[in-house]
Scaffold this motif. Sequence first.
Motif, PDB file in Angstrom:
ATOM      1  N   SER A  84       0.813  -1.217   0.000  1.00 18.04           N
ATOM      2  CA  SER A  84       0.000   0.000   0.000  1.00 18.04           C
ATOM      3  C   SER A  84       0.847   1.267   0.000  1.00 18.04           C
ATOM      4  O   SER A  84       0.310   2.366  -0.186  1.00 18.04           O
ATOM      5  CB  SER A  84      -0.945  -0.004   1.198  1.00 18.04           C
ATOM      6  OG  SER A  84      -0.228  -0.163   2.413  1.00 18.04           O
TER       7      SER A  84
ATOM      8  N   ARG B 207      -1.546   4.935  -0.330  1.00 19.49           N
ATOM      9  CA  ARG B 207      -2.657   3.976  -0.252  1.00 19.49           C
ATOM     10  C   ARG B 207      -2.910   3.595   1.199  1.00 19.49           C
ATOM     11  O   ARG B 207      -4.049   3.316   1.587  1.00 19.49           O
ATOM     12  CB  ARG B 207      -2.353   2.740  -1.115  1.00 19.49           C
ATOM     13  CG  ARG B 207      -2.502   2.992  -2.612  1.00 19.49           C
ATOM     14  CD  ARG B 207      -2.435   1.703  -3.419  1.00 19.49           C
ATOM     15  NE  ARG B 207      -2.743   1.938  -4.824  1.00 19.49           N
ATOM     16  CZ  ARG B 207      -1.860   2.280  -5.744  1.00 19.49           C
ATOM     17  NH1 ARG B 207      -0.573   2.435  -5.389  1.00 19.49           N
ATOM     18  NH2 ARG B 207      -2.214   2.480  -6.999  1.00 19.49           N
TER      19      ARG B 207
ATOM     20  N   TYR C 148      -6.084   8.488  -4.046  1.00 15.41           N
ATOM     21  CA  TYR C 148      -6.447   7.751  -5.267  1.00 15.41           C
ATOM     22  C   TYR C 148      -7.962   7.694  -5.377  1.00 15.41           C
ATOM     23  O   TYR C 148      -8.684   7.806  -4.376  1.00 15.41           O
ATOM     24  CB  TYR C 148      -5.898   6.313  -5.224  1.00 15.41           C
ATOM     25  CG  TYR C 148      -4.394   6.220  -5.232  1.00 15.41           C
ATOM     26  CD1 TYR C 148      -3.686   6.191  -6.431  1.00 15.41           C
ATOM     27  CD2 TYR C 148      -3.676   6.176  -4.042  1.00 15.41           C
ATOM     28  CE1 TYR C 148      -2.301   6.112  -6.445  1.00 15.41           C
ATOM     29  CE2 TYR C 148      -2.292   6.102  -4.039  1.00 15.41           C
ATOM     30  CZ  TYR C 148      -1.606   6.071  -5.245  1.00 15.41           C
ATOM     31  OH  TYR C 148      -0.234   6.000  -5.254  1.00 15.41           O
TER      32      TYR C 148
END
Length: 450
Positions: A247, A251, A305
Amino acid sequence: MIQINRAAVLGAGVMGATIAAHLANGGLDVLMLDIVPKELTDEEQKRGLTLDSPEVRNRIVEAGRQGLLKIKPAPLYLKKYVDRVEVGNFEDDLARLSGYEWVIEVVVENLEIKRRLFEKIIPHLHPQVVLSSNTSGLSVNEMAKTLPPELRKRFLVTHFFNPPRYMRLMEIISCDEADPELVSDMAEFISRRLGKGVVYAKDTANFIANRIGVYAIYRGIEHMMEMGMTVEEVDSVAGPATARPKSGAFRTADLVGLDVLAHVGNNSYANVPDDEEREVFKLPEFMASMIDQGKLGNKAGQGFYKKEMVDGKRQIFYYDYNSGDYLPLAKPKFASVQMVKQVDDPRQRLKTILGGADRAAEYAWKSLRDSLIYTFNRIPEIADDVVNIDNAMRWGFNWELGPFEMLDAIGVDRFVKRADQDEVQVPEALREIGRFYRFSEQGGKEYYDL
Protein backbone atom coordinates in the motif's frame (compact mmCIF):
# COMPACT_ATOMS: atom_id res chain seq x y z
CA MET A 1 -3.07 -16.51 35.19
CA ILE A 2 -6.07 -14.27 34.59
CA GLN A 3 -9.25 -15.87 33.30
CA ILE A 4 -11.64 -13.82 31.19
CA ASN A 5 -14.73 -15.33 29.62
CA ARG A 6 -17.00 -12.29 29.40
CA ALA A 7 -16.08 -8.84 28.07
CA ALA A 8 -18.06 -5.65 27.57
CA VAL A 9 -17.34 -3.10 24.85
CA LEU A 10 -18.45 0.50 25.38
CA GLY A 11 -19.09 1.96 21.93
CA ALA A 12 -20.60 0.40 18.82
CA GLY A 13 -18.92 2.41 16.08
CA VAL A 14 -16.82 0.59 13.51
CA MET A 15 -13.91 0.14 15.89
CA GLY A 16 -16.01 -0.84 18.89
CA ALA A 17 -18.10 -3.30 16.88
CA THR A 18 -15.09 -4.95 15.22
CA ILE A 19 -13.32 -5.26 18.58
CA ALA A 20 -16.47 -6.94 19.92
CA ALA A 21 -16.40 -9.25 16.90
CA HIS A 22 -12.81 -10.27 17.53
CA LEU A 23 -13.53 -10.93 21.19
CA ALA A 24 -16.34 -13.19 19.97
CA ASN A 25 -13.85 -14.84 17.60
CA GLY A 26 -11.79 -15.62 20.70
CA GLY A 27 -14.72 -17.42 22.29
CA LEU A 28 -15.75 -14.68 24.71
CA ASP A 29 -19.32 -13.73 25.52
CA VAL A 30 -19.61 -10.03 24.67
CA LEU A 31 -21.89 -7.20 25.72
CA MET A 32 -21.79 -4.10 23.49
CA LEU A 33 -23.32 -0.83 24.68
CA ASP A 34 -23.84 2.57 23.07
CA ILE A 35 -25.92 5.74 23.42
CA VAL A 36 -29.69 6.03 23.19
CA PRO A 37 -31.02 7.86 20.10
CA LYS A 38 -32.47 11.33 20.70
CA GLU A 39 -34.90 11.29 17.78
CA LEU A 40 -37.11 8.78 15.98
CA THR A 41 -36.45 7.89 12.37
CA ASP A 42 -39.28 8.29 9.84
CA GLU A 43 -39.67 4.52 9.73
CA GLU A 44 -39.97 4.30 13.52
CA GLN A 45 -42.61 7.03 13.53
CA LYS A 46 -44.63 5.20 10.87
CA ARG A 47 -44.54 2.05 12.98
CA GLY A 48 -45.83 3.91 16.02
CA LEU A 49 -42.69 3.42 18.06
CA THR A 50 -41.60 5.93 20.72
CA LEU A 51 -38.27 6.95 22.24
CA ASP A 52 -39.11 4.56 25.09
CA SER A 53 -39.43 1.53 22.80
CA PRO A 54 -36.58 -0.95 23.45
CA GLU A 55 -36.04 -1.37 19.71
CA VAL A 56 -35.48 2.38 19.38
CA ARG A 57 -33.31 2.67 22.47
CA ASN A 58 -30.98 -0.03 21.13
CA ARG A 59 -31.13 1.08 17.50
CA ILE A 60 -27.57 2.48 17.35
CA VAL A 61 -25.90 -0.47 19.04
CA GLU A 62 -27.95 -3.01 17.05
CA ALA A 63 -26.91 -1.29 13.82
CA GLY A 64 -23.31 -1.78 14.90
CA ARG A 65 -23.93 -5.46 15.56
CA GLN A 66 -25.73 -6.07 12.27
CA GLY A 67 -23.01 -4.20 10.42
CA LEU A 68 -20.58 -6.96 11.41
CA LEU A 69 -22.31 -9.21 8.87
CA LYS A 70 -21.65 -6.75 6.03
CA ILE A 71 -18.23 -5.22 6.70
CA LYS A 72 -15.37 -6.24 4.42
CA PRO A 73 -12.96 -7.75 5.19
CA ALA A 74 -15.17 -9.87 7.44
CA PRO A 75 -14.53 -9.14 11.13
CA LEU A 76 -16.03 -12.48 12.25
CA TYR A 77 -14.47 -15.89 11.69
CA LEU A 78 -18.00 -17.27 11.21
CA LYS A 79 -21.16 -15.21 10.82
CA LYS A 80 -22.88 -17.22 13.56
CA TYR A 81 -20.41 -15.74 16.07
CA VAL A 82 -22.46 -12.54 15.94
CA ASP A 83 -24.81 -14.34 18.33
CA ARG A 84 -22.10 -14.14 20.97
CA VAL A 85 -22.51 -10.34 20.97
CA GLU A 86 -25.40 -9.06 23.10
CA VAL A 87 -26.44 -5.42 22.93
CA GLY A 88 -27.71 -2.71 25.25
CA ASN A 89 -27.37 1.00 25.93
CA PHE A 90 -25.74 3.38 28.38
CA GLU A 91 -29.04 4.31 30.04
CA ASP A 92 -30.74 0.97 30.64
CA ASP A 93 -28.00 -1.63 30.84
CA LEU A 94 -25.08 -0.37 32.91
CA ALA A 95 -26.03 -2.71 35.77
CA ARG A 96 -25.23 -5.64 33.48
CA LEU A 97 -21.55 -4.63 33.51
CA SER A 98 -21.16 -6.21 36.96
CA GLY A 99 -21.13 -9.63 35.29
CA TYR A 100 -18.16 -8.91 33.01
CA GLU A 101 -14.48 -9.41 33.81
CA TRP A 102 -13.06 -7.05 31.16
CA VAL A 103 -14.63 -3.73 30.12
CA ILE A 104 -13.15 -1.92 27.10
CA GLU A 105 -13.95 1.73 26.36
CA VAL A 106 -14.10 2.52 22.61
CA VAL A 107 -15.88 5.87 22.38
CA VAL A 108 -14.84 9.06 20.57
CA GLU A 109 -11.25 10.29 21.06
CA ASN A 110 -12.11 13.05 23.50
CA LEU A 111 -10.68 13.00 27.02
CA GLU A 112 -13.66 14.66 28.70
CA ILE A 113 -16.17 12.33 27.02
CA LYS A 114 -14.16 9.32 28.17
CA ARG A 115 -13.93 10.68 31.71
CA ARG A 116 -17.68 11.26 31.90
CA LEU A 117 -18.34 7.72 30.70
CA PHE A 118 -15.96 6.27 33.30
CA GLU A 119 -17.71 8.22 36.05
CA LYS A 120 -21.02 6.82 34.85
CA ILE A 121 -19.95 3.15 34.80
CA ILE A 122 -17.80 3.00 37.94
CA PRO A 123 -20.68 2.11 40.33
CA HIS A 124 -21.68 -0.82 38.14
CA LEU A 125 -18.32 -2.56 37.62
CA HIS A 126 -17.34 -5.91 39.11
CA PRO A 127 -14.91 -5.41 42.07
CA GLN A 128 -12.13 -7.26 40.19
CA VAL A 129 -12.86 -5.97 36.70
CA VAL A 130 -10.07 -5.09 34.29
CA LEU A 131 -10.91 -1.73 32.73
CA SER A 132 -9.14 -0.60 29.56
CA SER A 133 -9.35 2.09 26.91
CA ASN A 134 -8.79 1.63 23.20
CA THR A 135 -7.54 5.21 22.81
CA SER A 136 -5.05 5.61 19.98
CA GLY A 137 -3.09 8.35 21.66
CA LEU A 138 -4.65 10.00 24.72
CA SER A 139 -2.83 9.84 28.06
CA VAL A 140 -3.65 6.81 30.16
CA ASN A 141 -2.62 8.68 33.31
CA GLU A 142 -4.92 11.60 32.55
CA MET A 143 -7.81 9.17 32.10
CA ALA A 144 -6.86 7.34 35.31
CA LYS A 145 -7.34 10.52 37.38
CA THR A 146 -11.09 9.96 37.05
CA LEU A 147 -10.91 6.51 38.64
CA PRO A 148 -10.82 5.51 42.31
CA PRO A 149 -7.36 4.34 43.50
CA GLU A 150 -8.35 0.66 43.68
CA LEU A 151 -9.58 0.66 40.06
CA ARG A 152 -6.42 2.38 38.81
CA LYS A 153 -4.55 -0.80 39.72
CA ARG A 154 -6.56 -2.57 37.02
CA PHE A 155 -6.64 0.18 34.39
CA LEU A 156 -4.60 0.26 31.18
CA VAL A 157 -4.75 1.08 27.49
CA THR A 158 -5.30 -1.86 25.13
CA HIS A 159 -4.90 -0.27 21.71
CA PHE A 160 -6.21 -2.52 18.92
CA PHE A 161 -5.23 -1.64 15.35
CA ASN A 162 -7.88 -1.53 12.65
CA PRO A 163 -9.20 -3.97 11.50
CA PRO A 164 -8.79 -5.89 14.79
CA ARG A 165 -9.19 -9.35 13.29
CA TYR A 166 -6.40 -8.82 10.76
CA MET A 167 -3.93 -6.41 12.35
CA ARG A 168 -1.70 -8.25 14.77
CA LEU A 169 -0.50 -5.31 16.84
CA MET A 170 -1.74 -4.65 20.36
CA GLU A 171 -0.14 -1.70 22.16
CA ILE A 172 -0.40 -1.93 25.94
CA ILE A 173 0.17 1.17 28.05
CA SER A 174 -0.33 0.90 31.79
CA CYS A 175 -1.08 3.81 34.09
CA ASP A 176 1.45 4.59 36.81
CA GLU A 177 -0.61 2.83 39.49
CA ALA A 178 -1.46 -0.30 37.48
CA ASP A 179 -0.54 -3.66 39.00
CA PRO A 180 2.45 -4.95 36.95
CA GLU A 181 1.41 -8.57 37.45
CA LEU A 182 -2.10 -7.87 36.16
CA VAL A 183 -0.70 -6.02 33.13
CA SER A 184 1.56 -8.98 32.38
CA ASP A 185 -1.35 -11.40 32.75
CA MET A 186 -3.49 -9.32 30.40
CA ALA A 187 -0.71 -9.26 27.81
CA GLU A 188 -0.45 -13.05 28.01
CA PHE A 189 -4.23 -13.45 27.75
CA ILE A 190 -4.49 -11.09 24.76
CA SER A 191 -1.62 -12.83 23.00
CA ARG A 192 -2.88 -16.36 23.65
CA ARG A 193 -6.65 -15.90 23.34
CA LEU A 194 -6.86 -13.14 20.72
CA GLY A 195 -3.70 -13.94 18.74
CA LYS A 196 -2.18 -10.49 19.19
CA GLY A 197 1.44 -9.40 19.06
CA VAL A 198 1.83 -7.32 22.20
CA VAL A 199 4.20 -4.36 22.55
CA TYR A 200 4.66 -2.23 25.65
CA ALA A 201 4.57 1.51 24.99
CA LYS A 202 5.07 4.57 27.17
CA ASP A 203 2.34 7.08 28.03
CA THR A 204 3.28 9.48 25.23
CA ALA A 205 1.24 10.99 22.39
CA ASN A 206 0.18 8.33 19.85
CA PHE A 207 2.33 5.68 21.59
CA ILE A 208 4.71 3.83 19.22
CA ALA A 209 3.34 2.82 15.83
CA ASN A 210 1.29 5.92 15.05
CA ARG A 211 4.03 8.25 16.29
CA ILE A 212 6.64 6.68 14.00
CA GLY A 213 4.31 5.76 11.11
CA VAL A 214 2.71 9.19 10.76
CA TYR A 215 6.10 10.90 11.08
CA ALA A 216 7.39 8.73 8.22
CA ILE A 217 4.42 9.63 6.02
CA TYR A 218 4.53 13.35 6.79
CA ARG A 219 8.32 13.63 6.38
CA GLY A 220 8.00 11.65 3.16
CA ILE A 221 5.47 14.20 1.92
CA GLU A 222 7.98 16.99 2.55
CA HIS A 223 10.63 15.17 0.53
CA MET A 224 8.11 14.44 -2.22
CA MET A 225 7.26 18.11 -2.60
CA GLU A 226 10.90 19.23 -2.43
CA MET A 227 11.85 16.73 -5.15
CA GLY A 228 8.81 17.41 -7.32
CA MET A 229 7.66 13.79 -7.24
CA THR A 230 4.08 12.57 -7.57
CA VAL A 231 1.98 10.57 -5.14
CA GLU A 232 2.18 7.59 -7.49
CA GLU A 233 5.96 7.85 -7.84
CA VAL A 234 6.43 7.92 -4.07
CA ASP A 235 4.24 4.86 -3.58
CA SER A 236 6.33 2.93 -6.10
CA VAL A 237 9.29 3.53 -3.76
CA ALA A 238 7.66 3.51 -0.31
CA GLY A 239 6.33 -0.04 -0.64
CA PRO A 240 8.03 -3.43 -0.97
CA ALA A 241 11.07 -1.81 -2.63
CA THR A 242 11.95 -0.38 0.79
CA ALA A 243 10.62 -3.26 2.92
CA ARG A 244 7.23 -1.68 3.53
CA PRO A 245 3.70 -2.79 2.56
CA LYS A 246 2.29 -2.87 -0.97
CA SER A 247 0.00 0.00 0.00
CA GLY A 248 3.03 2.30 0.20
CA ALA A 249 2.50 5.64 1.92
CA PHE A 250 -0.56 7.10 0.22
CA ARG A 251 -2.66 3.98 -0.25
CA THR A 252 -2.03 3.37 3.44
CA ALA A 253 -3.26 6.91 4.13
CA ASP A 254 -6.39 6.23 2.06
CA LEU A 255 -6.99 3.02 4.00
CA VAL A 256 -6.58 4.72 7.38
CA GLY A 257 -8.48 7.86 6.35
CA LEU A 258 -6.97 11.30 5.81
CA ASP A 259 -9.03 12.70 8.68
CA VAL A 260 -7.68 10.04 11.04
CA LEU A 261 -4.14 10.69 9.82
CA ALA A 262 -4.64 14.41 10.45
CA HIS A 263 -5.98 13.70 13.95
CA VAL A 264 -2.88 11.66 14.83
CA GLY A 265 -0.56 14.32 13.43
CA ASN A 266 -2.37 17.12 15.26
CA ASN A 267 -2.27 15.12 18.49
CA SER A 268 1.49 14.69 18.17
CA TYR A 269 2.02 18.36 17.36
CA ALA A 270 -0.05 19.47 20.35
CA ASN A 271 1.42 17.08 22.88
CA VAL A 272 5.13 16.78 22.06
CA PRO A 273 6.35 20.38 22.44
CA ASP A 274 9.96 19.29 23.00
CA ASP A 275 10.14 16.97 19.96
CA GLU A 276 13.01 18.10 17.74
CA GLU A 277 10.88 17.29 14.68
CA ARG A 278 7.62 18.70 15.97
CA GLU A 279 7.05 20.92 12.91
CA VAL A 280 6.85 17.82 10.69
CA PHE A 281 3.51 16.97 12.31
CA LYS A 282 1.83 20.10 10.95
CA LEU A 283 -0.87 19.12 8.47
CA PRO A 284 0.25 19.90 4.89
CA GLU A 285 -1.93 22.59 3.32
CA PHE A 286 -2.97 20.44 0.37
CA MET A 287 -4.09 17.67 2.75
CA ALA A 288 -6.16 20.14 4.75
CA SER A 289 -7.83 21.17 1.48
CA MET A 290 -8.49 17.52 0.59
CA ILE A 291 -10.12 16.93 3.97
CA ASP A 292 -12.27 20.06 3.60
CA GLN A 293 -13.45 18.70 0.23
CA GLY A 294 -14.34 15.31 1.70
CA LYS A 295 -11.49 13.47 -0.04
CA LEU A 296 -10.91 11.28 3.00
CA GLY A 297 -9.72 8.07 1.37
CA ASN A 298 -11.37 4.72 0.78
CA LYS A 299 -14.38 5.41 2.99
CA ALA A 300 -15.22 8.46 0.84
CA GLY A 301 -14.44 6.82 -2.50
CA GLN A 302 -11.61 9.26 -3.13
CA GLY A 303 -8.46 10.40 -1.38
CA PHE A 304 -4.96 10.19 -2.75
CA TYR A 305 -6.45 7.75 -5.27
CA LYS A 306 -9.87 7.24 -6.79
CA LYS A 307 -11.44 4.77 -9.21
CA GLU A 308 -13.76 5.68 -12.06
CA MET A 309 -15.34 3.89 -14.98
CA VAL A 310 -13.96 5.28 -18.24
CA ASP A 311 -15.31 3.86 -21.54
CA GLY A 312 -16.64 0.85 -19.65
CA LYS A 313 -13.33 0.12 -17.93
CA ARG A 314 -12.25 0.83 -14.41
CA GLN A 315 -9.47 3.38 -14.28
CA ILE A 316 -7.42 4.51 -11.28
CA PHE A 317 -6.38 8.14 -10.82
CA TYR A 318 -3.96 9.73 -8.36
CA TYR A 319 -4.25 13.13 -6.70
CA ASP A 320 -2.01 15.88 -8.06
CA TYR A 321 -1.26 18.11 -5.07
CA ASN A 322 -0.12 20.96 -7.33
CA SER A 323 -3.30 21.36 -9.37
CA GLY A 324 -5.81 19.71 -7.03
CA ASP A 325 -6.94 17.49 -9.92
CA TYR A 326 -6.88 13.72 -10.38
CA LEU A 327 -4.58 12.35 -13.10
CA PRO A 328 -4.46 8.88 -14.69
CA LEU A 329 -1.80 6.55 -13.32
CA ALA A 330 1.47 6.93 -15.21
CA LYS A 331 2.98 3.66 -13.92
CA PRO A 332 6.52 4.95 -13.27
CA LYS A 333 9.36 2.52 -13.81
CA PHE A 334 12.42 3.66 -11.90
CA ALA A 335 15.52 1.59 -12.61
CA SER A 336 16.34 1.18 -8.91
CA VAL A 337 12.82 -0.09 -8.16
CA GLN A 338 12.85 -2.46 -11.13
CA MET A 339 16.13 -3.96 -9.88
CA VAL A 340 14.56 -5.20 -6.65
CA LYS A 341 11.24 -6.52 -7.96
CA GLN A 342 12.48 -10.10 -8.08
CA VAL A 343 14.43 -9.93 -4.81
CA ASP A 344 12.71 -11.86 -2.02
CA ASP A 345 14.93 -10.81 0.89
CA PRO A 346 13.74 -7.39 2.18
CA ARG A 347 17.21 -6.67 3.57
CA GLN A 348 18.78 -7.15 0.17
CA ARG A 349 16.04 -5.07 -1.46
CA LEU A 350 16.77 -2.22 0.90
CA LYS A 351 20.53 -2.29 0.34
CA THR A 352 20.10 -2.52 -3.42
CA ILE A 353 17.70 0.38 -3.89
CA LEU A 354 19.75 2.63 -1.62
CA GLY A 355 22.71 1.95 -3.91
CA GLY A 356 20.79 3.24 -6.93
CA ALA A 357 21.44 6.53 -8.71
CA ASP A 358 17.96 7.68 -9.79
CA ARG A 359 15.31 9.85 -8.12
CA ALA A 360 13.62 6.83 -6.55
CA ALA A 361 16.84 5.82 -4.82
CA GLU A 362 17.39 9.41 -3.67
CA TYR A 363 13.87 9.59 -2.25
CA ALA A 364 14.26 6.20 -0.57
CA TRP A 365 17.46 7.32 1.14
CA LYS A 366 16.23 10.75 2.28
CA SER A 367 12.90 9.50 3.64
CA LEU A 368 14.40 6.48 5.41
CA ARG A 369 17.38 8.45 6.72
CA ASP A 370 15.15 10.93 8.52
CA SER A 371 12.67 8.32 9.77
CA LEU A 372 15.38 6.05 11.18
CA ILE A 373 17.17 8.89 12.97
CA TYR A 374 13.84 10.11 14.36
CA THR A 375 13.03 6.61 15.61
CA PHE A 376 16.44 6.20 17.25
CA ASN A 377 15.87 9.45 19.14
CA ARG A 378 12.55 8.17 20.55
CA ILE A 379 14.19 5.67 22.92
CA PRO A 380 13.48 5.71 25.84
CA GLU A 381 10.73 8.29 25.29
CA ILE A 382 8.15 6.02 23.65
CA ALA A 383 9.53 2.54 24.48
CA ASP A 384 12.33 0.99 26.48
CA ASP A 385 13.95 -1.02 23.73
CA VAL A 386 14.36 -1.53 19.98
CA VAL A 387 12.35 -4.77 19.99
CA ASN A 388 9.07 -3.13 20.99
CA ILE A 389 9.49 -0.46 18.30
CA ASP A 390 10.44 -2.94 15.56
CA ASN A 391 7.52 -5.20 16.44
CA ALA A 392 5.12 -2.25 16.53
CA MET A 393 6.04 -1.15 13.00
CA ARG A 394 5.93 -4.68 11.58
CA TRP A 395 2.64 -5.61 13.24
CA GLY A 396 0.93 -2.22 13.10
CA PHE A 397 2.04 -0.76 9.75
CA ASN A 398 2.98 -4.03 8.02
CA TRP A 399 6.60 -3.04 7.49
CA GLU A 400 8.67 -6.07 6.53
CA LEU A 401 11.52 -4.81 8.68
CA GLY A 402 11.35 -2.65 11.77
CA PRO A 403 13.42 0.56 11.87
CA PHE A 404 16.33 -0.99 13.76
CA GLU A 405 16.26 -4.07 11.56
CA MET A 406 16.53 -1.65 8.63
CA LEU A 407 19.58 -0.02 10.18
CA ASP A 408 21.20 -3.44 10.52
CA ALA A 409 20.36 -4.26 6.89
CA ILE A 410 21.87 -0.99 5.63
CA GLY A 411 24.81 -1.26 8.01
CA VAL A 412 24.95 1.18 10.91
CA ASP A 413 28.44 2.44 10.02
CA ARG A 414 27.49 2.93 6.39
CA PHE A 415 24.29 4.72 7.40
CA VAL A 416 26.15 7.12 9.71
CA LYS A 417 28.81 7.95 7.12
CA ARG A 418 26.24 8.71 4.43
CA ALA A 419 24.14 10.83 6.79
CA ASP A 420 27.30 12.75 7.73
CA GLN A 421 27.92 13.44 4.05
CA ASP A 422 24.44 14.98 3.90
CA GLU A 423 25.37 17.15 6.90
CA VAL A 424 22.42 15.71 8.81
CA GLN A 425 22.67 15.65 12.59
CA VAL A 426 23.40 12.08 13.65
CA PRO A 427 22.87 11.10 17.31
CA GLU A 428 26.24 10.54 18.98
CA ALA A 429 24.99 7.32 20.58
CA LEU A 430 24.27 5.87 17.14
CA ARG A 431 27.94 6.24 16.16
CA GLU A 432 28.93 3.85 18.92
CA ILE A 433 26.73 0.95 17.79
CA GLY A 434 27.86 -1.78 15.43
CA ARG A 435 24.48 -3.44 15.03
CA PHE A 436 21.22 -3.77 16.93
CA TYR A 437 20.67 -7.54 16.70
CA ARG A 438 22.95 -10.55 16.83
CA PHE A 439 22.77 -14.28 17.51
CA SER A 440 24.43 -15.69 20.61
CA GLU A 441 26.69 -18.73 20.57
CA GLN A 442 23.65 -20.75 21.67
CA GLY A 443 21.68 -19.52 18.66
CA GLY A 444 19.37 -17.16 20.51
CA LYS A 445 18.62 -13.70 19.13
CA GLU A 446 19.90 -10.81 21.22
CA TYR A 447 19.30 -7.07 20.92
CA TYR A 448 21.41 -4.05 21.80
CA ASP A 449 20.14 -2.40 24.98
CA LEU A 450 20.29 1.34 24.52
